[in-house]
Design a protein around this motif. Sequence first.
Motif, PDB file in Angstrom:
ATOM      1  N   HIS A  17      14.263  57.026   1.598  1.00 57.32           N
ATOM      2  CA  HIS A  17      14.343  55.629   1.345  1.00 57.32           C
ATOM      3  C   HIS A  17      15.435  55.132   2.303  1.00 57.32           C
ATOM      4  O   HIS A  17      16.485  56.579   2.870  1.00 57.32           O
ATOM      5  CB  HIS A  17      15.087  55.916   0.035  1.00 57.32           C
ATOM      6  CG  HIS A  17      14.037  55.794  -1.135  1.00 57.32           C
ATOM      7  ND1 HIS A  17      12.894  55.258  -1.166  1.00 57.32           N
ATOM      8  CD2 HIS A  17      13.851  56.699  -2.346  1.00 57.32           C
ATOM      9  CE1 HIS A  17      12.633  55.777  -2.402  1.00 57.32           C
ATOM     10  NE2 HIS A  17      13.215  56.823  -2.896  1.00 57.32           N
ATOM     11  N   GLU A  20      21.809  52.401   4.458  1.00 52.47           N
ATOM     12  CA  GLU A  20      22.253  51.480   4.901  1.00 52.47           C
ATOM     13  C   GLU A  20      23.536  51.181   4.904  1.00 52.47           C
ATOM     14  O   GLU A  20      23.863  51.036   2.924  1.00 52.47           O
ATOM     15  CB  GLU A  20      21.423  50.116   4.557  1.00 52.47           C
ATOM     16  CG  GLU A  20      22.494  48.945   6.180  1.00 52.47           C
ATOM     17  CD  GLU A  20      21.034  47.698   5.848  1.00 52.47           C
ATOM     18  OE1 GLU A  20      21.626  46.165   6.481  1.00 52.47           O
ATOM     19  OE2 GLU A  20      21.010  47.813   5.192  1.00 52.47           O
ATOM     20  N   LYS A  25      21.330  50.988   9.730  1.00 47.53           N
ATOM     21  CA  LYS A  25      20.652  51.066   8.426  1.00 47.53           C
ATOM     22  C   LYS A  25      20.625  53.025   9.299  1.00 47.53           C
ATOM     23  O   LYS A  25      19.519  53.006  10.601  1.00 47.53           O
ATOM     24  CB  LYS A  25      19.799  50.368   8.570  1.00 47.53           C
ATOM     25  CG  LYS A  25      18.440  51.083   7.945  1.00 47.53           C
ATOM     26  CD  LYS A  25      17.532  50.574   7.333  1.00 47.53           C
ATOM     27  CE  LYS A  25      17.647  49.012   6.986  1.00 47.53           C
ATOM     28  NZ  LYS A  25      16.481  48.150   6.768  1.00 47.53           N
ATOM     29  N   GLU A 139      21.738  46.389  -0.747  1.00 45.69           N
ATOM     30  CA  GLU A 139      20.184  46.460  -0.821  1.00 45.69           C
ATOM     31  C   GLU A 139      19.648  45.271   0.000  1.00 45.69           C
ATOM     32  O   GLU A 139      20.480  44.091  -0.323  1.00 45.69           O
ATOM     33  CB  GLU A 139      20.023  46.459  -2.328  1.00 45.69           C
ATOM     34  CG  GLU A 139      20.230  48.369  -2.975  1.00 45.69           C
ATOM     35  CD  GLU A 139      18.948  49.061  -2.792  1.00 45.69           C
ATOM     36  OE1 GLU A 139      18.158  49.307  -2.308  1.00 45.69           O
ATOM     37  OE2 GLU A 139      19.842  50.435  -2.130  1.00 45.69           O
ATOM     38  N   LYS A 140      18.462  45.175  -0.108  1.00 45.45           N
ATOM     39  CA  LYS A 140      17.859  43.656  -0.048  1.00 45.45           C
ATOM     40  C   LYS A 140      17.573  43.069  -0.566  1.00 45.45           C
ATOM     41  O   LYS A 140      17.976  41.515  -0.472  1.00 45.45           O
ATOM     42  CB  LYS A 140      15.828  44.069   0.713  1.00 45.45           C
ATOM     43  CG  LYS A 140      15.945  45.292   0.890  1.00 45.45           C
ATOM     44  CD  LYS A 140      14.452  44.993   1.715  1.00 45.45           C
ATOM     45  CE  LYS A 140      13.870  46.253   3.203  1.00 45.45           C
ATOM     46  NZ  LYS A 140      12.729  46.266   3.014  1.00 45.45           N
ATOM     47  N   SER A 141      18.198  43.022  -2.097  1.00 41.00           N
ATOM     48  CA  SER A 141      18.442  42.239  -3.144  1.00 41.00           C
ATOM     49  C   SER A 141      19.157  42.447  -3.986  1.00 41.00           C
ATOM     50  O   SER A 141      18.920  43.580  -4.295  1.00 41.00           O
ATOM     51  CB  SER A 141      17.260  41.613  -3.511  1.00 41.00           C
ATOM     52  OG  SER A 141      16.530  42.532  -3.685  1.00 41.00           O
ATOM     53  N   ALA A 144      17.436  44.936  -6.391  1.00 40.42           N
ATOM     54  CA  ALA A 144      16.637  46.316  -5.879  1.00 40.42           C
ATOM     55  C   ALA A 144      18.202  46.765  -6.419  1.00 40.42           C
ATOM     56  O   ALA A 144      17.833  47.554  -6.855  1.00 40.42           O
ATOM     57  CB  ALA A 144      16.508  45.626  -4.329  1.00 40.42           C
ATOM     58  N   TYR A 168      29.078  41.134   1.657  1.00 36.69           N
ATOM     59  CA  TYR A 168      27.920  41.292   0.107  1.00 36.69           C
ATOM     60  C   TYR A 168      29.126  43.033  -0.066  1.00 36.69           C
ATOM     61  O   TYR A 168      28.954  43.326  -0.101  1.00 36.69           O
ATOM     62  CB  TYR A 168      27.011  42.281   0.710  1.00 36.69           C
ATOM     63  CG  TYR A 168      26.175  43.190   0.603  1.00 36.69           C
ATOM     64  CD1 TYR A 168      25.177  42.936  -0.016  1.00 36.69           C
ATOM     65  CD2 TYR A 168      26.339  44.709  -0.157  1.00 36.69           C
ATOM     66  CE1 TYR A 168      24.020  43.836  -1.175  1.00 36.69           C
ATOM     67  CE2 TYR A 168      25.531  45.541  -0.936  1.00 36.69           C
ATOM     68  CZ  TYR A 168      24.632  44.650  -1.277  1.00 36.69           C
ATOM     69  OH  TYR A 168      23.290  45.390  -2.264  1.00 36.69           O
TER      70      TYR A 168
END
Length: 371
Positions: A17, A20, A25, A139-141, A144, A168
């Motif tokens: 996977h 990041e 990333k 993570e993107k969200s 997630a 973040y």
Amino acid sequence: MKIDKIILEHIKMPLLHPFETSFGKLLEKDFLLIRIHSGEHIGYGESVALPNPTYSEETTGTIQYMLDEFLIPLLFSNKIEHPDDVSAVFAPIRRNNMAKAALEGAVWDLYSKQQGIPLAKALGGMKKNIDVGVSIGIEKSTEALLAKVEKFLTEGYKKIKVKIKPGYDIEPLQKIRERFGYDIPLMADANSSYTLDDMDRLKELDPLKLIMIEQPLSFDDILDHAKLQKQINTPICLDESIHSAEDVRKAIECGSCQIINIKIGRVGGLTEAKKIHDICIKHHIPVWCGGMLEAGIGRAHNIAITSLGNFTIAGDTSASSRYWKEDIITPEVELSAPGSISVPETPGLGYELNEDVIRRYLLDRKVYEPK
């Protein structure tokens, strides 16, 4: 210890996977696999640098150059009776710790195989099992992130590390606490992405009761971390700032941290990692083993060093399947129980190479022999 030949293999493998951090990333990892031949025995080492000089100044390319031009010739031209001798031989070379550690790790594995004992025992380790955690990238969200945390908690991992950066940070950690409570061992890794100007923001972490925040300030700083630690309740753990036992001494004297992350590559090898471990025992500073997205050989070295007694916080050495579709070792590193990995009891690292996987991802190979 007579060395017959050394083989360097350049390997590039895709990560299972994307991973990041505040550095960027990663989709794949390239590294050097080192084989040191001596009679019937072969010692294995692995370079751990990232593809770009973001975590440190080293890359796989710089490591290959240092091994080729300086470190391998030094190893061939000096008498090595014990792996601790390697540090003294390499001492005239400034920094380049990951290059030194890759070669020294192979010597340690070779030595323990020649002695017929596990590498963990050769290092002085006593544990039969080590506690392990996971490191979760940016993570993107939030959903997630929460899904991953739930998955890893279900699998029994004993520490959840979340990468953070300005913008973040507080919110995702708060969401984890709201969903899973305050009993789970949660920490944040900032990878040097804050400054003292962010003091008020970092103070907002205190109510979250994190077990630590890792390297919030500059990668080469000790003094500002001491100022920050006086202002926040969350324990600071130093990572990028620590390259030697001498760095640890200074950090402890300054009050820069309450915890130390030991990465074998960052500190120049297993011998220096042991020295740091022992200094921290004297000063009641707990340590844990950080990760560099290692493949199987680097992962096996981490397991061995974590068997020492003062590694009291779960490290980042999770199962191979956490990062790789297929690893370069057999058997692969697996959890022996929820949140736990067994320390091998066979001579050396306790793992063999999976030559089929190595051939699949091999980029280049070079053989060195003493002149």
